[in-house]
Design a protein around this motif. Sequence first.
Motif, PDB file in Angstrom:
ATOM      1  N   ALA A  89       0.745  -1.145  -0.042  1.00  0.00           N
ATOM      2  CA  ALA A  89       0.162   0.036  -0.045  1.00  0.00           C
ATOM      3  C   ALA A  89       0.905   1.329  -0.120  1.00  0.00           C
ATOM      4  N   THR A  90       2.031   1.166   0.767  1.00  0.00           N
ATOM      5  CA  THR A  90       2.775   2.492   0.577  1.00  0.00           C
ATOM      6  C   THR A  90       3.877   2.354  -0.587  1.00  0.00           C
ATOM      7  N   LEU A  91       3.888   1.535  -1.349  1.00  0.00           N
ATOM      8  CA  LEU A  91       4.857   1.308  -2.686  1.00  0.00           C
ATOM      9  C   LEU A  91       4.964   2.529  -3.327  1.00  0.00           C
ATOM     10  N   SER A  92       3.816   3.083  -3.670  1.00  0.00           N
ATOM     11  CA  SER A  92       3.758   4.146  -4.738  1.00  0.00           C
ATOM     12  C   SER A  92       4.571   5.282  -4.023  1.00  0.00           C
ATOM     13  N   ARG A  93       4.248   5.422  -2.739  1.00  0.00           N
ATOM     14  CA  ARG A  93       4.838   6.638  -1.964  1.00  0.00           C
ATOM     15  C   ARG A  93       6.388   6.136  -1.669  1.00  0.00           C
ATOM     16  N   THR A  94       7.092   5.090  -1.601  1.00  0.00           N
ATOM     17  CA  THR A  94       8.249   4.855  -1.288  1.00  0.00           C
ATOM     18  C   THR A  94       9.071   4.909  -2.570  1.00  0.00           C
ATOM     19  N   ILE A  95       8.444   4.689  -4.000  1.00  0.00           N
ATOM     20  CA  ILE A  95       9.074   4.729  -5.207  1.00  0.00           C
ATOM     21  C   ILE A  95       9.261   6.229  -5.490  1.00  0.00           C
ATOM     22  N   LEU A  96       8.134   7.209  -5.157  1.00  0.00           N
ATOM     23  CA  LEU A  96       8.184   8.299  -5.553  1.00  0.00           C
ATOM     24  C   LEU A  96       9.208   9.068  -4.768  1.00  0.00           C
ATOM     25  N   THR A  97       9.025   8.970  -3.490  1.00  0.00           N
ATOM     26  CA  THR A  97       9.951   9.745  -2.403  1.00  0.00           C
ATOM     27  C   THR A  97      11.586   9.242  -2.655  1.00  0.00           C
ATOM     28  N   SER A  98      11.736   7.959  -2.358  1.00  0.00           N
ATOM     29  CA  SER A  98      13.044   7.455  -2.768  1.00  0.00           C
ATOM     30  C   SER A  98      13.746   7.551  -3.981  1.00  0.00           C
ATOM     31  N   GLY A  99      12.968   7.652  -4.901  1.00  0.00           N
ATOM     32  CA  GLY A  99      13.277   7.892  -6.329  1.00  0.00           C
ATOM     33  C   GLY A  99      13.660   9.248  -6.616  1.00  0.00           C
ATOM     34  N   SER A 100      12.776  10.062  -6.130  1.00  0.00           N
ATOM     35  CA  SER A 100      12.981  11.504  -6.526  1.00  0.00           C
ATOM     36  C   SER A 100      14.311  12.041  -5.768  1.00  0.00           C
ATOM     37  N   THR A 101      14.362  11.476  -4.510  1.00  0.00           N
ATOM     38  CA  THR A 101      15.521  12.028  -3.626  1.00  0.00           C
ATOM     39  C   THR A 101      16.811  11.450  -4.161  1.00  0.00           C
ATOM     40  N   PHE A 102      16.917   9.977  -4.563  1.00  0.00           N
ATOM     41  CA  PHE A 102      17.903   9.466  -5.067  1.00  0.00           C
ATOM     42  C   PHE A 102      18.305  10.401  -6.497  1.00  0.00           C
ATOM     43  N   ILE A 103      17.563  10.568  -7.340  1.00  0.00           N
ATOM     44  CA  ILE A 103      18.075  11.475  -8.431  1.00  0.00           C
ATOM     45  C   ILE A 103      18.316  12.733  -8.218  1.00  0.00           C
ATOM     46  N   VAL A 104      17.789  13.415  -7.334  1.00  0.00           N
ATOM     47  CA  VAL A 104      18.662  14.921  -6.944  1.00  0.00           C
ATOM     48  C   VAL A 104      19.920  14.631  -6.473  1.00  0.00           C
ATOM     49  N   VAL A 105      20.124  13.435  -5.408  1.00  0.00           N
ATOM     50  CA  VAL A 105      21.509  13.581  -4.939  1.00  0.00           C
ATOM     51  C   VAL A 105      22.570  12.947  -5.796  1.00  0.00           C
ATOM     52  N   PHE A 106      22.070  12.252  -6.633  1.00  0.00           N
ATOM     53  CA  PHE A 106      22.811  11.420  -7.946  1.00  0.00           C
ATOM     54  C   PHE A 106      23.382  12.506  -8.745  1.00  0.00           C
ATOM     55  N   ILE A 107      22.367  13.685  -9.061  1.00  0.00           N
ATOM     56  CA  ILE A 107      22.702  14.727  -9.854  1.00  0.00           C
ATOM     57  C   ILE A 107      24.057  15.592  -9.183  1.00  0.00           C
ATOM     58  N   LEU A 108      23.434  15.774  -7.887  1.00  0.00           N
ATOM     59  CA  LEU A 108      24.660  16.550  -7.048  1.00  0.00           C
ATOM     60  C   LEU A 108      25.719  16.012  -7.138  1.00  0.00           C
ATOM     61  N   TYR A 109      25.888  14.593  -7.187  1.00  0.00           N
ATOM     62  CA  TYR A 109      27.086  13.710  -7.009  1.00  0.00           C
ATOM     63  C   TYR A 109      28.088  13.919  -8.318  1.00  0.00           C
ATOM     64  N   MET A 110      27.058  13.915  -9.455  1.00  0.00           N
ATOM     65  CA  MET A 110      27.796  13.991 -10.845  1.00  0.00           C
ATOM     66  C   MET A 110      28.472  15.211 -11.230  1.00  0.00           C
ATOM     67  N   PHE A 111      27.538  16.163 -10.797  1.00  0.00           N
ATOM     68  CA  PHE A 111      27.645  17.703 -11.434  1.00  0.00           C
ATOM     69  C   PHE A 111      27.970  18.835 -10.284  1.00  0.00           C
ATOM     70  N   GLY A 112      27.958  18.557  -8.995  1.00  0.00           N
ATOM     71  CA  GLY A 112      27.956  19.240  -7.942  1.00  0.00           C
ATOM     72  C   GLY A 112      29.468  19.505  -7.692  1.00  0.00           C
ATOM     73  N   GLY A 113      30.451  18.866  -8.172  1.00  0.00           N
ATOM     74  CA  GLY A 113      32.013  19.209  -7.742  1.00  0.00           C
ATOM     75  C   GLY A 113      32.310  18.639  -6.714  1.00  0.00           C
ATOM     76  N   ASP A 114      33.709  18.443  -6.429  1.00  0.00           N
ATOM     77  CA  ASP A 114      34.128  17.760  -5.060  1.00  0.00           C
ATOM     78  C   ASP A 114      33.597  18.608  -3.876  1.00  0.00           C
ATOM     79  N   MET A 115      33.271  19.775  -3.788  1.00  0.00           N
ATOM     80  CA  MET A 115      32.917  20.187  -2.665  1.00  0.00           C
ATOM     81  C   MET A 115      31.776  19.701  -1.961  1.00  0.00           C
ATOM     82  N   ILE A 116      31.019  19.064  -2.896  1.00  0.00           N
ATOM     83  CA  ILE A 116      29.746  18.429  -2.337  1.00  0.00           C
ATOM     84  C   ILE A 116      29.725  16.857  -2.668  1.00  0.00           C
TER      85      ILE A 116
END
Length: 323
Positions: free
Chosen positions: A234-261
């Motif tokens: 029942a919580t699968l939709s919420r889990t995919i949306l929350t975890s997926g969107s959070t992961f995408i954001v931090v992955f982009i930060l990791y790839m393009f945010g530079g060594d500082m972050i």
Amino acid sequence: MQIFTKVKVYDFMRLKFPSLILSIILFFGSIFLLATKGLNYGIDFSGGTLIQLKYDTKAPLDSIRDAFSSHEILKNASVTEFGSDNEVIVRFSGSSSDIGADIGASVKDMLKGTGNVEVRRVDIVGPKVGGELRAKALMAILISFGAILIYIAFRFEWRFALAAIISEIHDIIITMGAISLFSIDVNLDTLAAILTVLGYSLNDTIIIFDRIREGIVTSKNSDINAIINESVSATLSRTILTSGSTFIVVFILYMFGGDMINGFSFVVMVGVIIGTFSSVYTASPFLVWFKFKANDYRVKLSEKMKAKKERERERAMYEKGVV
């Protein structure tokens, strides 16, 4: 927002034993790494000096090391690229007093023959201050964890609370194991990431546990495995949306945010994966292994409701002057 218009019940608990084995391997593997390799403390916690240099062209690392080789303090300095091939980070355990009054000018003077260099940043932390910061960082983690334990103890039945605590310890140890494995500098940014992971994992676990408690009341099943499957599904939709969107954001930060972050984003990225996994496959199965019985819990809830209604009835009689 729902990804699935019709909730399908997936048999998550079918994989509880393989997931337990994986968790045990990751958990004790992380402890082994922390005990043998340890953590790579940055300037914030170990003390020392960090200098960031920028060249007009590609930084001549070998020439920089040669220029420092004759200096007693700088000859053992770590010289590495930082973000791009024309920027360099120099780390060493000494302080400005070991080199000169103006450490930036002294280093720039040493590197005259290596090209056009600009000193962009100089960070200096004494060993005493670094030790104090390390102690305060540990204290911050312990206080946060203690506050979480108190919150969980009041909010949930003891088996829920204990399962959540085990899940939190599991997530933090594995995250720190990843920090050790990939030699991520442990500094104040990394500490912030660890605390972020702690909060994220707890939030994910509590949402699933709340749904399990609701499921115990509303479900026609008495088997806790079936109720957990229904609740997690029942919580699968919420889990995919929350975890997926959070992961995408931090992955982009990791790839393009530079060594500082990079350190911060890497730790949060690992924490999101481990936290999502543990909410389903670490915290929830422990309810089964702790012999949690849905029918016993329903009886307990029923008795609580009867006691509450009785108190309300007595209060109403008192207000009317009957008692």
